[in-house]
Design an enzyme around this catalytic site. Structure first.
Site, short mmCIF file in Angstrom:
data_model
loop_
_atom_site.label_atom_id
_atom_site.label_comp_id
_atom_site.label_asym_id
_atom_site.label_seq_id
_atom_site.Cartn_x
_atom_site.Cartn_y
_atom_site.Cartn_z
CG ASP A 1 -1.96 0.82 1.07
OD1 ASP A 1 -3.24 0.60 1.75
OD2 ASP A 1 -2.17 1.89 0.09
CD1 TRP A 2 0.70 5.81 -3.52
CD2 TRP A 2 0.28 3.31 -3.75
NE1 TRP A 2 0.94 5.19 -4.87
CE2 TRP A 2 0.46 3.70 -4.95
CE3 TRP A 2 -0.06 2.01 -3.38
CZ2 TRP A 2 0.26 3.06 -6.00
CZ3 TRP A 2 -0.14 1.19 -4.47
CH2 TRP A 2 -0.09 1.58 -5.82
#
Ligand code: GLC
Length: 736
Positions: free
Chosen positions: A221-222
């Site tokens: 995920d970012w």
């Protein structure tokens, strides 16, 4: 690979920008973008964390709505349309679907997820992936795993026992991976039992790849990577966004200093290369805006759930109605955060309703808060109207990615308006707009009908008109329970945990699994949903081995409609506590009035199994399993029983086995019960029951136990002989 330097390799396993992967000799960059329910293509610069204005795209119903359709084909068609739009905008991987389980109704991101149940989440998640990838666009199955709250999501450790993980929080991912091989899986921000998902080798390599056979790429995920080398070793292939200087340096140093890390790096680079080669680099043709809007409308009509209807619906076109509520004029049709789409158009319900019948409108409330004048105006309109459509729901800021709610309540001024309007008019249809479950108390009983529309995407307004006037017969079913009180929810005392840790104390008893097992009443159960027609069930047949259930469903009403056939399995008592029933299959069918059809629902052994932590395998306890055709998790209409053998190898009896095992054993049990005779202490417990959990070896230490270890060892030879055991079991059954 041989031509690439270590530096080039280290660059390839991180983004080159917020939304693009890196380029290298022979490897082109590809573009990723959010989903899940629409393409959010923003400029690559990634200013303001990539949340800037995005290109126009069709906003389909978010997952909370799509899931209520229980319609695999529909979700697949939405996936196909998302694939076309992704191709048109040069997006190679669309970051969805989000299939995390709705552990608590408070989770701010529940609008983006499917269900409290892993079968719904997995089946519809698989349909989404199948549709999307059929267009040559990769999915990113997220967020892997146990990302069930927004509070402290970047650091919180989800403390989940393995059985609960296996039976509740992993199966939807397992289903999609095994059935559809998503091009990518996105790891979650949080820790699982203390280890970040991004660095969790058990999760990303042992389970995902070695057990489930995942062959794609794992993307973070970012901003989810903490220690890049630990993540590389665990099986995390691509850090996003990028580039990340200190990760690059650490990877180069690691790969230079040991062959194992160099091999890990090469493996991840190969997965990046494979992702690039399977992507279609040139943009696809423009997508058909009108056709996709029509699909969004059709999807929305199946995504709403008619909870209650005293007959006021469907309305008669041409008859004047009052429409009250800001949401009718300015609809909220999606959630906030990374999934927010810039819609190609929006159709407010008010406009759509006005096309069909004379309407008088009053906004009734302001999202800014109580407004006496608006309230009074709305009540006055309601007083004069024959029928009222009252649009209420959660304002934009009440729920979002990034934070959780603290209660299930609608804004107090909206509750007051519902009560005031229903006090002056008996024909009020309450139309709800909300991403997460809201409480229907205390106004539930005074509403003539309640239409839960969740968030319906850009065409939701037209879809609501389609349903309230009966052009479309509602067929949605709840994919999440609606409790009477927040406190009734099984996660209540353990959500969202404390600063660092959230304990999944309810175990597998999430949602209806708890309410039904604890026989706790809810306002509306999982699976509930009304139609304008009626359906009856008959002739349930189940195969003796439990692999197939077949049932006849008949439309016994006056209009055509879709029914969702729901199959649950209720297990026998066993060594572990199990929910009283669990959804194991479903099918949606269209039936004309009076028509019948035979529906077949296939089951695998997993429908009967639980995860045995001791042996780290799925096991089926022997006994009678009741297959239940039901209208919801609460309303069973037909049952049939199958008797299954125990899948577990008979445990060898030893001196370490507890006394209870010796008592229950077909060979030693009768001998010991006779030997124990009627020794009863007050209160009726037999002496052996009193020491039941003690190992036999320790029991032998008690004074004057009339048997020796040597004698028992001789008995063990017989007891562990399969033939002797089999005979004893038959004799035992004969004696009853
Ligand atoms: C966000 C979300 C994830 C999204 C990603 C890129 O934080 O958790 O679902 O795809 O970052 O926007």
């Amino acid at each position: 690979m041989a031509q690439l330097s270590v530096e080039e390799k280290a660059s390839l396993v991180a983004g080159a920008t917020f939304w693009k992967t890196a380029a290298a000799p022979g490897i082109a960059p590809i573009t990723v973008a959010d989903g899940p329910h629409g393409v959010r293509r923003t400029p690559d610069s990634g200013q303001d964390f990539g949340l800037g204005e995005s290109l126009p795209a069709t906003c389909f119903p978010p997952a909370t709505g799509l899931a209520s359709s229980w319609n695999r084909d529909l979700v697949e068609r939405v996936g196909q349309a998302l694939g076309d739009e992704s191709r048109a905008q040069g997006v190679n991987v669309l970051l969805g679907p989000g299939i995390n389980i709705k552990r608590s109704p408070l989770c701010g991101r529940n609008f983006e997820y499917f269900s409290e149940d892993p079968i719904i989440s997995g089946e519809l998640g698989a349909s989404y992936v199948r549709g999307l990838q059929s267009r040559g666009v990769g999915a990113s199955l997220k967020h892997f795993a146990a990302n069930n709250q927004e509070t402290n999501r970047m650091t919180v450790s989800a403390e989940v026992d393995e059985r609960t993980l296996r039976e509740l929080y992993l199966p939807a991912f397992e289903n999609v991976v095994k059935r559809e091989q998503p091009w990518t899986v996105m790891c979650s921000y949080n820790r699982i039992n203390g280890v970040y998902a991004a660095e969790n080798e058990w999760l990303l390599t042992r389970v995902l790849r070695e057990e489930w056979g995942f062959t794609g790429l794992v993307v973070s995920d970012w901003g989810a990577v903490d220690d890049r080398v630990a993540a590389l070793r665990a099986g995390l292939d691509l850090e996003m966004p990028g580039p990340v200087a200190d990760s690059h340096a650490a990877l180069v140093a690691a790969a230079r200093s040991n062959a194992r890390d160099e091999k890990h790096l090469d493996t991840s680079v190969e997965r990046v290369r494979r992702l690039v080669t399977r992507s279609t680099l040139e943009k696809g043709p423009d997508f058909d805006v009108d056709a996709h809007h029509a699909l969004a409308r059709s999807a929305a009509t199946e995504s709403m759930v008619l909870l209650k209807n005293d007959g006021v619906l469907p309305l008669e076109a041409g008859k004047p109605i009052a429409v009250i509520g800001q949401f009718a004029r300015s609809p909220r049709f999606q959630g906030a955060g990374s999934s927010q789409v810039n819609p190609t158009r929006v159709e407010p319900a008010l406009d759509a309703l006005m096309l069909t019948t004379p309407v008088e409108f009053a906004s009734g409330y302001s999202h800014a808060g109580p407004d006496e004048a608006l309230h009074a105006e709305a009540v006055q309109l309601a007083e004069q109207a024959e029928t009222v459509l009252l649009f209420v729901g959660l304002p934009e800021g009440d729920e979002s990615e990034g934070y959780d709610r603290t209660d299930l309540d609608l804004p107090a001024h909206q509750v007051a308006l519902i009560q005031a309007v229903t006090a002056v008019n008996p024909r009020v249809v309450v139309v709800l707009t909300n991403g997460g479950v809201v409480s229907l108390e205390p106004w539930h009983d005074s509403a003539a009908a309640i239409l839960e529309t969740w968030l319906l995407g850009q065409a939701g307004g037209a879809a609501i008109a389609d349903v309230v006037f009966g052009s479309v017969n509602p067929s949605g079913r709840l994919s999440e329970s609606i409790p009477l009180r927040l406190q009734d929810n099984p996660s209540y005392l353990n959500f969202p945990g404390d600063l660092t840790t959230v304990r999944y104390g309810e175990g597998v008893f999430v949602g209806y699994r708890y309410y039904e097992t604890a026989t706790l009443p809810v306002r509306y159960p999982f699976g509930h949903g009304l139609s304008y027609t009626s359906f009856e069930y008959s002739d349930l047949e189940v195969a003796k081995d439990g692999t197939l259930a077949t049932v006849t469903v008949t439309n016994t009403g006056a209009v055509g409609g879709k029914e969702v056939v729901q199959l649950y399995v209720s297990p026998p008592a066993s060594d572990v506590r199990r929910p009283v029933r669990e959804l194991r299959g479903f099918a949606k069918v269209w039936l004309e009035p009076g028509a019948s059809t035979r529906v077949e629902l296939a089951l695998t052994s997993r429908a009967y199994s639980y995860w045995d932590v001791a042996s780290s395998t799925w096991v089926t306890a022997g006994g009678d399993y009741v297959l239940q055709i039901a209208r919801s998790a609460h309303e069973v209409v037909l049952e049939a029983t199958v008797t299954l053998n125990d899948s577990r190898p008979a445990e060898k009896l030893t001196l370490e086995s507890p006394v209870t095992a010796w008592l229950q054993h077909p060979v030693t049990g009768p001998i010991f019960r006779r030997a124990a005779g009627g020794d009863v202490v007050e209160g009726g417990a037999n002496v052996l029951d009193m020491v039941g959990s003690m190992s036999m070896r320790r029991l032998l230490r008690f004074p004057d136990v009339p048997v020796s270890a040597a004698q028992l060892k001789a008995l063990l030879v017989a007891a562990n002989n399969p033939v002797v055991r089999g005979i004893a079991r038959v004799v035992g059954r004969k004696r009853g």
